[in-house]
Design an enzyme around this catalytic site. Structure first.
Site, PDB file in Angstrom:
ATOM      1  N   SER A 126       0.857  -1.194   0.000  1.00  0.00           N
ATOM      2  CA  SER A 126       0.000   0.000   0.000  1.00  0.00           C
ATOM      3  C   SER A 126       0.886   1.233   0.000  1.00  0.00           C
ATOM      4  O   SER A 126       1.994   1.203   0.566  1.00  0.00           O
ATOM      5  CB  SER A 126      -0.873   0.016   1.261  1.00  0.00           C
ATOM      6  N   TYR A 140      -2.156  -1.065  10.270  1.00  0.00           N
ATOM      7  CA  TYR A 140      -2.200  -1.430   8.841  1.00  0.00           C
ATOM      8  C   TYR A 140      -0.960  -0.897   8.122  1.00  0.00           C
ATOM      9  O   TYR A 140      -0.310  -1.628   7.358  1.00  0.00           O
ATOM     10  CB  TYR A 140      -3.475  -0.838   8.235  1.00  0.00           C
ATOM     11  N   ALA A 142       1.934  -0.217   9.339  1.00  0.00           N
ATOM     12  CA  ALA A 142       3.103  -0.999   9.777  1.00  0.00           C
ATOM     13  C   ALA A 142       3.120  -2.366   9.096  1.00  0.00           C
ATOM     14  O   ALA A 142       4.180  -2.854   8.675  1.00  0.00           O
ATOM     15  CB  ALA A 142       3.085  -1.160  11.296  1.00  0.00           C
ATOM     16  N   SER A 143       1.953  -2.963   8.968  1.00  0.00           N
ATOM     17  CA  SER A 143       1.889  -4.291   8.336  1.00  0.00           C
ATOM     18  C   SER A 143       2.280  -4.204   6.854  1.00  0.00           C
ATOM     19  O   SER A 143       2.898  -5.120   6.310  1.00  0.00           O
ATOM     20  CB  SER A 143       0.484  -4.893   8.485  1.00  0.00           C
ATOM     21  N   ILE A 173      -8.140   3.157  -4.024  1.00  0.00           N
ATOM     22  CA  ILE A 173      -8.714   2.305  -5.065  1.00  0.00           C
ATOM     23  C   ILE A 173     -10.162   1.987  -4.698  1.00  0.00           C
ATOM     24  O   ILE A 173     -10.465   1.658  -3.534  1.00  0.00           O
ATOM     25  CB  ILE A 173      -7.901   0.995  -5.215  1.00  0.00           C
TER      26      ILE A 173
HETATM   27  P1  NAI Z   1     -11.196  -6.010  -0.453  1.00  0.00           P
HETATM   28  O1  NAI Z   1     -11.649  -5.928   0.956  1.00  0.00           O
HETATM   29  O2  NAI Z   1     -12.109  -5.673  -1.553  1.00  0.00           O
HETATM   30  O3  NAI Z   1     -10.581  -7.462  -0.733  1.00  0.00           O
HETATM   31  C1  NAI Z   1      -9.767  -8.108   0.202  1.00  0.00           C
HETATM   32  C2  NAI Z   1     -10.016  -9.591   0.069  1.00  0.00           C
HETATM   33  O4  NAI Z   1      -9.132 -10.276   0.963  1.00  0.00           O
HETATM   34  C3  NAI Z   1     -11.445  -9.994   0.478  1.00  0.00           C
HETATM   35  O5  NAI Z   1     -12.033 -10.801  -0.514  1.00  0.00           O
HETATM   36  C4  NAI Z   1     -11.248 -10.747   1.779  1.00  0.00           C
HETATM   37  O6  NAI Z   1     -12.216 -11.776   1.980  1.00  0.00           O
HETATM   38  C5  NAI Z   1      -9.859 -11.337   1.575  1.00  0.00           C
HETATM   39  N1  NAI Z   1      -9.247 -11.702   2.844  1.00  0.00           N
HETATM   40  C6  NAI Z   1      -9.076 -10.926   3.937  1.00  0.00           C
HETATM   41  N2  NAI Z   1      -8.534 -11.636   4.925  1.00  0.00           N
HETATM   42  C7  NAI Z   1      -8.345 -12.894   4.450  1.00  0.00           C
HETATM   43  C8  NAI Z   1      -7.819 -14.075   5.008  1.00  0.00           C
HETATM   44  N3  NAI Z   1      -7.370 -14.121   6.269  1.00  0.00           N
HETATM   45  N4  NAI Z   1      -7.758 -15.192   4.241  1.00  0.00           N
HETATM   46  C9  NAI Z   1      -8.223 -15.168   2.959  1.00  0.00           C
HETATM   47  N5  NAI Z   1      -8.752 -14.066   2.374  1.00  0.00           N
HETATM   48  C10 NAI Z   1      -8.809 -12.937   3.122  1.00  0.00           C
HETATM   49  O7  NAI Z   1      -9.922  -5.071  -0.496  1.00  0.00           O
HETATM   50  P2  NAI Z   1      -8.990  -4.591  -1.709  1.00  0.00           P
HETATM   51  O8  NAI Z   1      -9.072  -3.140  -1.743  1.00  0.00           O
HETATM   52  O9  NAI Z   1      -9.184  -5.392  -2.906  1.00  0.00           O
HETATM   53  O10 NAI Z   1      -7.577  -4.961  -1.077  1.00  0.00           O
HETATM   54  C11 NAI Z   1      -6.697  -5.885  -1.693  1.00  0.00           C
HETATM   55  C12 NAI Z   1      -5.308  -5.575  -1.192  1.00  0.00           C
HETATM   56  O11 NAI Z   1      -4.973  -4.250  -1.595  1.00  0.00           O
HETATM   57  C13 NAI Z   1      -5.219  -5.587   0.324  1.00  0.00           C
HETATM   58  O12 NAI Z   1      -3.996  -6.190   0.718  1.00  0.00           O
HETATM   59  C14 NAI Z   1      -5.235  -4.116   0.679  1.00  0.00           C
HETATM   60  O13 NAI Z   1      -4.587  -3.861   1.895  1.00  0.00           O
HETATM   61  C15 NAI Z   1      -4.515  -3.513  -0.495  1.00  0.00           C
HETATM   62  N6  NAI Z   1      -4.758  -2.103  -0.726  1.00  0.00           N
HETATM   63  C16 NAI Z   1      -6.009  -1.624  -1.037  1.00  0.00           C
HETATM   64  C17 NAI Z   1      -6.196  -0.270  -1.251  1.00  0.00           C
HETATM   65  C18 NAI Z   1      -7.524   0.330  -1.603  1.00  0.00           C
HETATM   66  O14 NAI Z   1      -7.643   1.558  -1.667  1.00  0.00           O
HETATM   67  N7  NAI Z   1      -8.562  -0.439  -1.867  1.00  0.00           N
HETATM   68  C19 NAI Z   1      -5.088   0.671  -1.136  1.00  0.00           C
HETATM   69  C20 NAI Z   1      -3.832   0.064  -0.833  1.00  0.00           C
HETATM   70  C21 NAI Z   1      -3.687  -1.271  -0.628  1.00  0.00           C
END
Ligand code: NAI
Length: 244
Positions: A126, A140, A142-143, A173
């Site tokens: 991120s 978050y 830090a992670s 996003i």
């Molecule tokens: P989202 O919440 O739409 O999707 C995250 C997915 O990860 C979900 O389907 C959830 O069920 C799954 N998940 C969470 N914990 C889990 C676990 N323990 N085991 C298996 N699946 C698990 O979020 P998004 O936005 O698609 O995020 C994807 C990645 O992008 C994440 O790592 C997030 O931190 C990162 N990110 C997102 C940003 C944003 O603005 N949306 C910005 C920067 C980073």
């Protein structure tokens, strides 16, 4: 034909990545703890694995499902918890780190030695890893900084095997997680979600949220031979919000 494992594939960036890789002819193993959300990648042709990446036995099942001839791993599963710094609990720290940092490390550890030479890993970190500026998401941030460090360590360790390891740093996003952030932080700053959502966009030169597909395109590039001279990098996909 390449074979890719994508975690977090039920939603947002992970789902967009799984769908893009399928469109481009890859075999995809779509993994998530959200079984219902995996219907979209399954309908598009993905194999699915319902799993909690924070669970060691589930990670072992995912490795088995990937099989011996896997080329790519995308770690997109992630969570965020929002709280004032003074209100963060040890449980918040442990759970966030377990998913965003520990699971990502141990999936890299499990997959990197098994990937085909020429293979690649992309970790979804991120922009928050670099700035730490959203202090209501300090754990978050830090992670995600840990995710960047893990990316660099595996990049150095596996370069000799021809396996590249890079990270993307998305900005704002348009996914369900973005809604969680806006709805969670607005009241902590005594703003409405509309006011906070508008205020944070003023930091983005391209003046809009990104689409998950725009991040998926960069992930697909980092998996592909088109980025064959890149490893250990953290690539911003932030509409210009972060430039280092
Ligand atoms: P989202 O919440 O739409 O999707 C995250 C997915 O990860 C979900 O389907 C959830 O069920 C799954 N998940 C969470 N914990 C889990 C676990 N323990 N085991 C298996 N699946 C698990 O979020 P998004 O936005 O698609 O995020 C994807 C990645 O992008 C994440 O790592 C997030 O931190 C990162 N990110 C997102 C940003 C944003 O603005 N949306 C910005 C920067 C980073």
């Amino acid at each position: 034909m390449s074979r890719a494992v994508v975690t977090g594939a039920a939603s947002g960036i992970g789902r967009a990545t799984a769908l893009l890789l399928l469109e481009r002819g890859a075999q995809v193993v779509a993994a998530d703890r959200d079984e219902a959300g995996l219907a979209a990648p399954a309908d598009a042709g993905a194999e699915t694995v319902v799993c909690d990446v924070a669970d060691r036995a589930d990670r072992a099942r995912l490795l088995d499902a990937a099989g011996a001839a896997c080329d790519h791993l995308v770690n997109s599963a992630g969570i965020i918890r929002l709280a004032a710094l003074e209100a963060v609990t040890e449980a918040d720290w442990d759970h966030t780190m377990a998913v965003n940092a520990k699971a990502l490390f141990f999936l890299c550890q499990a997959f990197a030695p098994r990937l085909q030479p020429g293979g690649a890993i992309v970790n979804v970190a991120s922009g928050a890893a670099k700035t730490g500026s959203t202090h209501e998401a300090a754990v978050y941030c830090a992670s995600k900084a840990a995710a960047l460090s893990v990316t660099r360590s595996f990049a150095h360790a596996y370069a000799g095997r021809g396996v590249r390891v890079n990270a993307v740093c998305p900005g704002l996003i348009d996914t369900p997680m973005n809604d969680v952030v806006v709805d969670g932080i607005a009241p902590l700053r005594s703003l409405t979600p509309g006011e906070y959502g508008h205020a944070r966009l003023t930091a983005v030169p391209l003046a809009r949220l990104g689409d998950a597909r725009e991040v998926a395109e960069v992930i697909a590039f980092l998996l592909s031979d088109a980025s064959s001279y890149m490893t250990g990098q953290s690539v911003n996909v932030t509409g210009g919000m972060i430039t280092y």
